[in-house]
Each structure stands twice: as structure tokens, then as C-alpha cells.
Design an enzyme around this catalytic site. Structure first.
Site, PDB file in Angstrom:
ATOM      1  N   ARG A 233      41.269  30.609  34.377  1.00 49.67           N
ATOM      2  CA  ARG A 233      42.290  31.540  34.994  1.00 49.67           C
ATOM      3  C   ARG A 233      42.287  32.671  33.913  1.00 49.67           C
ATOM      4  O   ARG A 233      42.265  32.712  32.715  1.00 49.67           O
ATOM      5  CB  ARG A 233      43.667  31.042  34.852  1.00 49.67           C
ATOM      6  N   GLU A 262      44.203  40.125  39.952  1.00 52.34           N
ATOM      7  CA  GLU A 262      42.908  40.202  40.889  1.00 52.34           C
ATOM      8  C   GLU A 262      43.386  40.651  42.358  1.00 52.34           C
ATOM      9  O   GLU A 262      44.577  40.248  42.517  1.00 52.34           O
ATOM     10  CB  GLU A 262      42.601  38.695  41.036  1.00 52.34           C
ATOM     11  N   HIS A 281      36.090  35.718  41.266  1.00 53.94           N
ATOM     12  CA  HIS A 281      36.769  34.419  41.370  1.00 53.94           C
ATOM     13  C   HIS A 281      36.050  33.489  42.414  1.00 53.94           C
ATOM     14  O   HIS A 281      36.527  33.217  43.441  1.00 53.94           O
ATOM     15  CB  HIS A 281      38.261  34.506  41.888  1.00 53.94           C
TER      16      HIS A 281
END
Ligand code: 8YV
Length: 324
Positions: A233, A262, A281
Site C-alpha cells: 500500500r 491513486e 496498482h
């Protein structure tokens, strides 16, 4: 009338649609937050991707019985509030461990052998008269890989890194002696791991104790020749400190699949740096894996809609039975 299930993930639709026999299945995304909240009014099960499941969302979903996270991390779900309201929170452990570990190894190899720079070099430099020689990389064999968090994903990384003859150390809040023997890895305290690793890779969940775990002090403790990899993360790393570390050469480079914000804003200073690899991601983004994750979500939802306890509750809800 069938109960309503809302899927806030866009793929694989066919797997989610298999709930059709017991539920009325609908899909996001929505134009606005208001539209989403409106839609939630009579939803009983929710598949949650990147949308935070916060108190406001829960207040607008009075019939909700289960939040099925499409992933293993559930830091974007207000677990306390769900538990208070008798809402199950489920997740998809194991389904994606090898997939995230594959990406992690891919990033480590890219860093060691400068594969992304090499690609850019071929496209823009190689054939030019008098072009500079491409710089040498480093071997993985014999290098120390420091794994922070030896859970499901960290252990999978250890197994894969073994095949590259890396020497593996780990740090975890819990010492895992069984795993040490099984995987052939050795324990190091946090500071020693940072000081001795050639590659440091992060595999911890995001929580209060891990937010900003890697900041200025930790980056300064790392070797100047070392690399940092993050597929967990974004907020585990203090991004401003990392930027400083990368431009001032405290470490040699980094590879990041996750970010504090993000999508990573296009004006992020990280984008201009050559010694950082950035991916959007994609840790679990393999077709088979995403199908496995969806299948787990479907099983969890089906159980709850049938009045049973879901097979994959998050650890905080293990053993809890909600009657609603
Ligand atoms: C997903 C993830 O991409 O498993 C996780 O926690 O971060 C990823 O698998 C994410 O959950 C978005 O759906």
C-alpha cells in the site's frame, strides 16, 4: 423480490452474474457519489474495489449484510462500523499471493538489470553514432533480499527469490520460526534488515502501525546501492522522503506499484525520475487471479444471502455470527 447485489468492480462480469439465481445483480461505476449512495438504498451485498466503504456509505445502505472486498487488503473499509452494524466483511486471501509475488520479482529483476531503461535506450539511443554505453546491472544471485512482512505474499516472494539464489532475511512483528525453517529464511530486526539488504520489499497491511513505516530515517539507514520495492500500500512509504532519497542518492532506486494517491497524479515529481519504476496498482491484475477473487466474493455473498456465515471473513470478524 430477489435481494440486490451491487458490484463496484468492472471485471469479470460473468462470474458476478452467476449470482443471478439468488440475486438481482447490478454494476457500477456511477457518475457521482450521490448516484452511488442513492443506488445503495436497498442493496444487501456489495463487492467493493477501490471505492472506500466508509461511514457515509454505510449510513446510506441500511439493508447491507455483506461487504465482499475484491482483494486481500481492506484498509479502505470501515471495519468497526461494519461490525457495529452487523455487516460481514469478507476478503480474498491466498487467491492473489503468487500473483503479487510474481510482480514483485518482476520489479526486482527490472531494477537489478535496468530492463526499463534498456528498453528506452534501444528506442532512443543504441543505434546513434557515439551513443553512450548502456550501464551494467547487478546479479540477484547472492544478494540479500529483505522482506518486511512474512505473511502469505511475503512468503511467496521468499519462495520465488530462493530460485534466484538470493539470501533472504525478513522482519515481521511476529517471529515465524516454522516458516524460517520451511522457507530457509532468517529473521532480522527492522533496523538490521534495512542496513544489510540489497533489496527491501514491503508486504504488510496498511494500518496505523505501518503508515509511514518507511520514512527519512529508514531510507537513510538503507545502503546507497540498495533498492526499495512496494507492492503493498502506498502510505506505508513517506513519498516525500522517498523522492528525496531518490534524487539525493540515499538508495539506488525503487519500484512502486502503489501510491499514497491513486491514480498517481501526472504532476507527481516521481514521474520525472529515471531511477524509479512505476506501475498502476497491478499486483493482482492477472486474468486467472481476478476470476479466482471474483469467485471467492461470489461464494461469500451467496453464503450470507442464504443466512450462513461467509467462508472468508476478515480476521477481525472470525467467529462472529450476525443475525439480520
Ligand atoms: C486490487 C489489492 O487491485 O488485494 C488487494 O488488496 O490491492 C488488489 O488486489 C484492489 O483491491 C482493487 O480492487
Amino acid at each position: 423480490m430477489k435481494p440486490k447485489v451491487l458490484i463496484l468492480v468492472d471485471w469479470p462480469k460473468d462470474v458476478f452474474m452467476s449470482l443471478n439465481d439468488v440475486a438481482d445483480v447490478g454494476f457500477g461505476p456511477f457518475e457521482s457519489r450521490e448516484e452511488l449512495l442513492e443506488e445503495l438504498r436497498d442493496v444487501e451485498a456489495l463487492v467493493a474495489g477501490v471505492t472506500p466503504v466508509d461511514r457515509e456509505l454505510l449510513e446510506n445502505a441500511p439493508k447491507l449484510k455483506v461487504v465482499a472486498r475484491f482483494g486481500v487488503g481492506y484498509d479502505n473499509v470501515d471495519v468497526e462500523e461494519c461490525t457495529k452494524r452487523g455487516i460481514y466483511v469478507t476478503y480474498t486471501p491466498n487467491a492473489l499471493s503468487d500473483t503479487v509475488a510474481d510482480l514483485t520479482m518482476g520489479l526486482i529483476i527490472c531494477l537489478a538489470r535496468k530492463i526499463l531503461q534498456a528498453d528506452r535506450y534501444v528506442r532512443t539511443e543504441w543505434a546513434k553514432p557515439g551513443s553512450l554505453k548502456f550501464p551494467l546491472g547487478v546479479d540477484l544471485s547472492g544478494k540479500v533480499l529483505g522482506i518486511i512482512g512474512l505473511g502469505r505474499i511475503g512468503s511467496s516472494v521468499a519462495r520465488k527469490a530462493k530460485a534466484f539464489n538470493m539470501r533472504i532475511t525478513y522482519y515481521d512483528v511476529i517471529r515465524r520460526e516454522n516458516l524460517e525453517r520451511n522457507l530457509g529464511v532468517s529473521y532480522a530486526d527492522f533496523n538490521s534488515l534495512l542496513k544489510t539488504s540489497d533489496f527491501v520489499t514491503l508486504h504488510v497491511p496498511l494500518m496505523d502501525a505501518t503508515r509511514g513505516l518507511i520514512g527519512e530515517r529508514e531510507l537513510k539507514a538503507m545502503k546507497e546501492t540498495s533498492y526499495l520495492v512496494n507492492t503493498s500500500r502506498g502510505p506505508i512509504i513517506d513519498e516525500d522522503a522517498l523522492y528525496k532519497a531518490l534524487i539525493e542518492g540515499w538508495i539506488a532506486g525503487a519500484a512502486l506499484d502503489v501510491f499514497t494517491e491513486e491514480p498517481l497524479p501526472l504532476d507527481s515529481p516521481l514521474i520525472k525520475l529515471n531511477n524509479v519504476i512505476l506501475t498502476p496498482h497491478i499486483g493482482s491484475a492477472a486474468a486467472e487471479t481476478r476470476r479466482r477473487m471474483a469467485e471467492m466474493d461470489v461464494k461469500n455473498i451467496r453464503s450470507v444471502l442464504m443466512g450462513k456465515v461467509p467462508p472468508n471473513p476478515i480476521p477481525e470478524q472470525k467467529g462472529l455470527v450476525f443475525k439480520r
